[in-house]
Design a protein around this motif. Structure first.
Motif, PDB file in Angstrom:
ATOM      1  N   ARG A  37      76.285  29.000  52.466  1.00 30.17           N
ATOM      2  CA  ARG A  37      75.378  28.347  53.429  1.00 30.17           C
ATOM      3  C   ARG A  37      73.942  28.325  52.909  1.00 30.17           C
ATOM      4  NH1 ARG A  37      76.806  27.018  58.396  1.00 30.17           N
ATOM      5  NH2 ARG A  37      74.708  27.289  59.217  1.00 30.17           N
ATOM      6  N   ARG A  38      73.555  29.440  52.283  1.00 35.07           N
ATOM      7  CA  ARG A  38      72.191  29.505  51.755  1.00 35.07           C
ATOM      8  C   ARG A  38      71.973  28.424  50.701  1.00 35.07           C
ATOM      9  NH1 ARG A  38      72.114  34.612  49.837  1.00 35.07           N
ATOM     10  NH2 ARG A  38      72.191  34.055  47.641  1.00 35.07           N
ATOM     11  N   GLN A  39      72.972  28.310  49.795  1.00 38.84           N
ATOM     12  CA  GLN A  39      72.821  27.319  48.730  1.00 38.84           C
ATOM     13  C   GLN A  39      72.828  25.892  49.285  1.00 38.84           C
ATOM     14  OE1 GLN A  39      75.732  28.081  45.683  1.00 38.84           O
ATOM     15  NE2 GLN A  39      74.466  29.682  44.739  1.00 38.84           N
ATOM     16  N   GLU A  40      73.676  25.688  50.282  1.00 34.81           N
ATOM     17  CA  GLU A  40      73.713  24.356  50.898  1.00 34.81           C
ATOM     18  C   GLU A  40      72.363  24.008  51.517  1.00 34.81           C
ATOM     19  OE1 GLU A  40      76.765  24.057  53.826  1.00 34.81           O
ATOM     20  OE2 GLU A  40      76.445  21.908  54.164  1.00 34.81           O
ATOM     21  N   ALA A  41      71.813  25.000  52.201  1.00 37.47           N
ATOM     22  CA  ALA A  41      70.501  24.780  52.827  1.00 37.47           C
ATOM     23  C   ALA A  41      69.434  24.534  51.761  1.00 37.47           C
ATOM     24  CB  ALA A  41      70.124  25.987  53.673  1.00 37.47           C
ATOM     25  N   VAL A  42      69.484  25.291  50.695  1.00 38.82           N
ATOM     26  CA  VAL A  42      68.484  25.129  49.629  1.00 38.82           C
ATOM     27  C   VAL A  42      68.578  23.737  49.014  1.00 38.82           C
ATOM     28  CG1 VAL A  42      67.858  25.922  47.318  1.00 38.82           C
ATOM     29  CG2 VAL A  42      68.303  27.583  49.103  1.00 38.82           C
ATOM     30  N   ILE A  43      69.803  23.268  48.802  1.00 39.58           N
ATOM     31  CA  ILE A  43      69.962  21.931  48.215  1.00 39.58           C
ATOM     32  C   ILE A  43      69.430  20.857  49.166  1.00 39.58           C
ATOM     33  CG2 ILE A  43      71.719  20.218  47.604  1.00 39.58           C
ATOM     34  CD1 ILE A  43      73.279  22.580  46.331  1.00 39.58           C
ATOM     35  N   LEU A  44      69.739  21.005  50.428  1.00 37.53           N
ATOM     36  CA  LEU A  44      69.240  20.025  51.406  1.00 37.53           C
ATOM     37  C   LEU A  44      67.711  20.046  51.477  1.00 37.53           C
ATOM     38  CD1 LEU A  44      71.864  20.551  54.246  1.00 37.53           C
ATOM     39  CD2 LEU A  44      71.565  18.508  52.872  1.00 37.53           C
ATOM     40  N   VAL A  45      67.157  21.249  51.447  1.00 33.97           N
ATOM     41  CA  VAL A  45      65.688  21.348  51.463  1.00 33.97           C
ATOM     42  C   VAL A  45      65.104  20.726  50.203  1.00 33.97           C
ATOM     43  CG1 VAL A  45      63.776  22.998  51.355  1.00 33.97           C
ATOM     44  CG2 VAL A  45      65.589  23.342  52.996  1.00 33.97           C
ATOM     45  N   ALA A  46      65.799  20.946  49.080  1.00 34.08           N
ATOM     46  CA  ALA A  46      65.331  20.342  47.831  1.00 34.08           C
ATOM     47  C   ALA A  46      65.340  18.818  47.926  1.00 34.08           C
ATOM     48  CB  ALA A  46      66.215  20.808  46.677  1.00 34.08           C
ATOM     49  N   LYS A  47      66.388  18.289  48.572  1.00 30.20           N
ATOM     50  CA  LYS A  47      66.443  16.836  48.770  1.00 30.20           C
ATOM     51  C   LYS A  47      65.254  16.355  49.607  1.00 30.20           C
ATOM     52  CE  LYS A  47      71.423  16.069  48.452  1.00 30.20           C
ATOM     53  NZ  LYS A  47      72.663  15.815  49.226  1.00 30.20           N
ATOM     54  N   GLU A  75      62.426  23.326  41.367  1.00 30.86           N
ATOM     55  CA  GLU A  75      62.403  24.787  41.368  1.00 30.86           C
ATOM     56  C   GLU A  75      63.562  25.344  42.203  1.00 30.86           C
ATOM     57  OE1 GLU A  75      58.620  27.834  41.465  1.00 30.86           O
ATOM     58  OE2 GLU A  75      58.703  26.202  42.898  1.00 30.86           O
ATOM     59  N   LEU A  76      63.739  24.774  43.381  1.00 31.41           N
ATOM     60  CA  LEU A  76      64.830  25.232  44.255  1.00 31.41           C
ATOM     61  C   LEU A  76      66.199  24.959  43.641  1.00 31.41           C
ATOM     62  CD1 LEU A  76      63.398  24.017  47.694  1.00 31.41           C
ATOM     63  CD2 LEU A  76      63.816  26.390  47.060  1.00 31.41           C
ATOM     64  N   ALA A  83      73.927  20.943  42.557  1.00 33.01           N
ATOM     65  CA  ALA A  83      72.542  21.254  42.191  1.00 33.01           C
ATOM     66  C   ALA A  83      72.203  20.675  40.823  1.00 33.01           C
ATOM     67  CB  ALA A  83      72.338  22.761  42.201  1.00 33.01           C
ATOM     68  N   LYS A  84      73.166  20.796  39.882  1.00 30.16           N
ATOM     69  CA  LYS A  84      72.917  20.261  38.540  1.00 30.16           C
ATOM     70  C   LYS A  84      72.696  18.755  38.586  1.00 30.16           C
ATOM     71  CE  LYS A  84      74.900  23.302  35.029  1.00 30.16           C
ATOM     72  NZ  LYS A  84      75.999  23.488  34.064  1.00 30.16           N
ATOM     73  N   LYS A  85      73.592  18.081  39.331  1.00 23.92           N
ATOM     74  CA  LYS A  85      73.471  16.623  39.439  1.00 23.92           C
ATOM     75  C   LYS A  85      72.103  16.231  39.994  1.00 23.92           C
ATOM     76  CE  LYS A  85      78.324  15.436  40.152  1.00 23.92           C
ATOM     77  NZ  LYS A  85      79.322  15.007  41.157  1.00 23.92           N
ATOM     78  N   LEU A  86      71.767  16.889  41.081  1.00 20.74           N
ATOM     79  CA  LEU A  86      70.481  16.559  41.720  1.00 20.74           C
ATOM     80  C   LEU A  86      69.306  16.865  40.793  1.00 20.74           C
ATOM     81  CD1 LEU A  86      71.177  17.886  45.315  1.00 20.74           C
ATOM     82  CD2 LEU A  86      70.648  15.534  44.705  1.00 20.74           C
ATOM     83  N   LEU A  87      69.448  17.942  40.061  1.00 22.53           N
ATOM     84  CA  LEU A  87      68.379  18.325  39.134  1.00 22.53           C
ATOM     85  C   LEU A  87      68.188  17.256  38.068  1.00 22.53           C
ATOM     86  CD1 LEU A  87      66.458  20.687  38.705  1.00 22.53           C
ATOM     87  CD2 LEU A  87      68.131  21.718  37.185  1.00 22.53           C
ATOM     88  N   LYS A  88      69.334  16.746  37.580  1.00 21.50           N
ATOM     89  CA  LYS A  88      69.239  15.671  36.588  1.00 21.50           C
ATOM     90  C   LYS A  88      68.558  14.442  37.179  1.00 21.50           C
ATOM     91  CE  LYS A  88      73.229  16.921  33.740  1.00 21.50           C
ATOM     92  NZ  LYS A  88      74.642  16.606  33.422  1.00 21.50           N
TER      93      LYS A  88
END
Lengths: 197, 395
Positions: free
Chosen positions: B340-350, B363-364, B379-384
């Motif tokens: 859940r934490r990672q999901e939230a972090v990815i959404l916040v990053a978006k 960074e996130l 996360a990798k995909k989004l980072l790219k």
């Protein structure tokens, strides 16, 4: 003009005064403004600490008020050298004494002595030799503590980022950093005692 | 660089204010501010524990804002203190010491005066006895003069002279000659007697006109010195005179004033009643109208949001309300549940990516990639994507 100047001199700006000075002014001169300034600074903090021990908001608020009332009485009895540790001690004592009569404790967090340490102004920490010493002590820390301290102080990452990077919770990260800092501080103070008695 | 960081490991800073707590908990802070606050929290047990407590309760800051200093003021008012909320009042509190000497001085003065009076009484009585034995005229005149000199003590001098009055009637005529002398001396004694004179002379003159002049002269010294004993005559004149003047205006004024104000009052109420009626009618209308439309639009979006912070964040993101979405998911970013934490972090990053804060987003996402787990690939995909977009913008 002279009268206004005199008035300005007589009425102190409590916001600029240190905690210890405010406590002294209230204890010796009975300046109520000094006590109110202390409340402005620490009222919400005391309330926040009370939330750890009281499940009900009104109980926490009532406890905060009682702590400050007791504090106003204690300040007049005993002089205070370091205000923050004294305040924390007063809060923990109050909660400990009243824990049996209050609402069942929801978050029962015991405050250990290691947590009662505050930062102190010490110009010796700015010395390069001491800085090197601190760096070597960091290398000797436990793995989690070392990791968190390095990520926070050297890589400038906040708690959430460190938690994501290390797999700990942000609260754990905070705990590791605090304990690591206390360990470093003790070691440095020991070394300084030997070097410069 | 590391050495400089180490130097600031034990920096001391002031405790956090309400605003800082509020901003930190709501997530309305830039990374530097968050770092600074956490830097302080690492070294301050008070703020650290307070932050823990406030994170437990959402309404913590609301209650903190409700905290007043009233209870302290009440407590301090109940307990006897030096008062003085500032140095000025403290300085004022020192004044009673100066004032406290005055009653002592006045007390001493009174005692001295009483002692002097007693001495004079004793002297006068002893001399009077001697004179009564000798029955000579001249010494009595001197005595009267002596009596007239201390008239600063009013009542006692009066008491002294009453026995003299009893003795004097036997020698009315001879006493009449020396009397003018003391009367003349009296004005020279001082102003306090001047005040007494007009009061005493009036009753004295009245009997003078009806009786012999010798009797008036004999009574003058007595009446001149006893202003308080004589009052029966004064009040009569005063009461007759003062009521004549004072009550006159009072009854005279009300009738004059009464008719005027009633006219005004009657006019005002006449004008006022319609006003409140007119005001009252329009007031409830806007009040009833205003609240009705205001809550209606607010309630709808609140009801639509699900309780789950991540789901709520997603709905807010769909509505392109990215800041609210970040605030909503901020608490979930601290969750102990890794997924859940990672999901939230990815959404916040978006959200940060959409808001243009790509550094924070990267960074996130990097933190999620470094940590590993179920969301690592995403996360990798989004980072790219973030890196590509950044590269395009740079080009």
């Amino acid at each position: 003009m002279d009268r206004t100047k005199v008035k300005q001199d007589l009425v102190p700006d409590y916001r600029r005064l240190l905690d210890e000075e405010l406590a002294r002014r209230y204890a010796e001169k009975g300046e109520q403004g000094a006590l109110l300034a202390i409340f402005e600074r620490y009222g919400h903090i005391v309330l926040g600490i009370c939330y750890n021990h009281y499940s009900n908001a009104m109980d926490a608020k009532e406890a905060t008020q009682k702590i400050f009332i007791k504090m106003s009485e204690e300040l007049k009895k005993t002089p205070v050298d370091k205000f923050k540790p004294w305040l924390l001690k007063a809060i923990t004592n109050y909660i400990a004494w009243n824990s049996t009569n209050t609402v069942p404790v929801k978050q029962n967090r015991i405050i250990s002595h290691s947590q009662l340490e505050f930062e102190e102004v010490d110009s010796r920490y700015e010395d390069e030799n001491v800085a090197e010493l601190i760096y070597t002590i960091i290398q000797r820390l436990e793995r989690d503590q070392k990791e968190c301290i390095e990520l926070f102080y050297f890589n400038k990452k906040d708690h959430i980022l460190i938690a994501n990077a290390t797999g700990h919770t942000p609260e754990q990260v905070k705990g590791y950093i605090q304990k690591g800092k206390i360990f470093i501080k003790h070691k440095v103070q020991e070394a300084l005692r030997h070097v410069r008695p | 660089m590391i050495k400089e960081d180490v130097k600031h490991l034990f920096d001391r800073s002031a405790c956090l204010t309400k605003r800082q707590f509020e901003a930190y908990l709501s997530g309305n802070m830039i990374t530097e501010e968050v770092y600074a606050i956490e830097h302080h929290i690492n070294g301050c047990p008070l703020c650290s524990m307070a932050m823990d407590g406030m994170q437990l309760r959402k309404d913590a800051l609301v209650v903190a804002n409700q905290l007043n200093t009233d209870f302290l003021a009440d407590h301090l008012a109940a307990t006897p203190q030096q008062s003085a909320s500032n140095a000025a009042s403290y300085v004022k509190s020192l004044k009673p010491k100066e004032i406290s000497t005055k009653p002592l001085i006045t007390g001493v003065k009174v005692l001295v005066a009483i002692g002097a009076c007693a001495g004079i009484l004793w002297f006068v009585q002893s001399v009077g006895k001697n004179n009564s034995g000798a029955k000579t005229e001249e010494p009595q005149q001197e005595e009267v003069v002596n009596v007239a000199t201390p008239p600063q003590q009013e009542e006692q001098s009066v008491v002294v002279e009453e026995p003299l009055m009893a003795e004097q009637p036997a020698t009315e005529e001879p006493v009449a000659e020396p009397d003018p002398a003391p009367v003349k001396e009296q004005p020279a004694i001082g102003p306090p007697e001047d005040k007494l004179k007009p009061v005493t002379t009036k009753p004295a003159t009245a009997p003078v006109t009806t009786t012999k002049p010798a009797a008036t002269t004999a009574k003058q010294p007595v009446t001149a010195v006893k202003p308080t004993v004589v009052p029966p005559t004064k009040p009569v004149t005063k009461t007759t005179a003062i009521p004549a003047t004072k009550p006159a205006p009072t009854p005279a004024k009300p009738p004059v004033a009464k008719p005027a104000p009633p006219v005004v009052k009657q006019e005002e109420p006449k004008a006022e009643p319609p006003k409140p009626v007119v005001r009252e009618e329009p007031k409830p209308q806007p009040k009833a109208e205003q609240p009705a439309p205001a809550p209606a639009p607010k309630k709808e979006p609140v009801e639509e949001l699900p309780n789950d912070p991540i789901a709520a964040g997603k709905t807010l993101m769909d509505k392109r309300n990215y800041n609210a979405a970040i605030n909503r998911m901020r608490s979930e970013m601290r969750s102990s549940n890794k997924a859940r934490r990672q999901e939230a972090v990815i959404l916040v990053a978006k959200c940060y990516q959409q808001l243009g804060n790509k550094d924070r987003a990267a960074e996130l996402l990097k933190s999620v990639v470094d940590e590993g787990g179920p969301e690592k690939k995403n996360a990798k995909k989004l980072l790219k994507e973030v890196d590509k977009n950044a590269a395009k913008e740079e080009e």
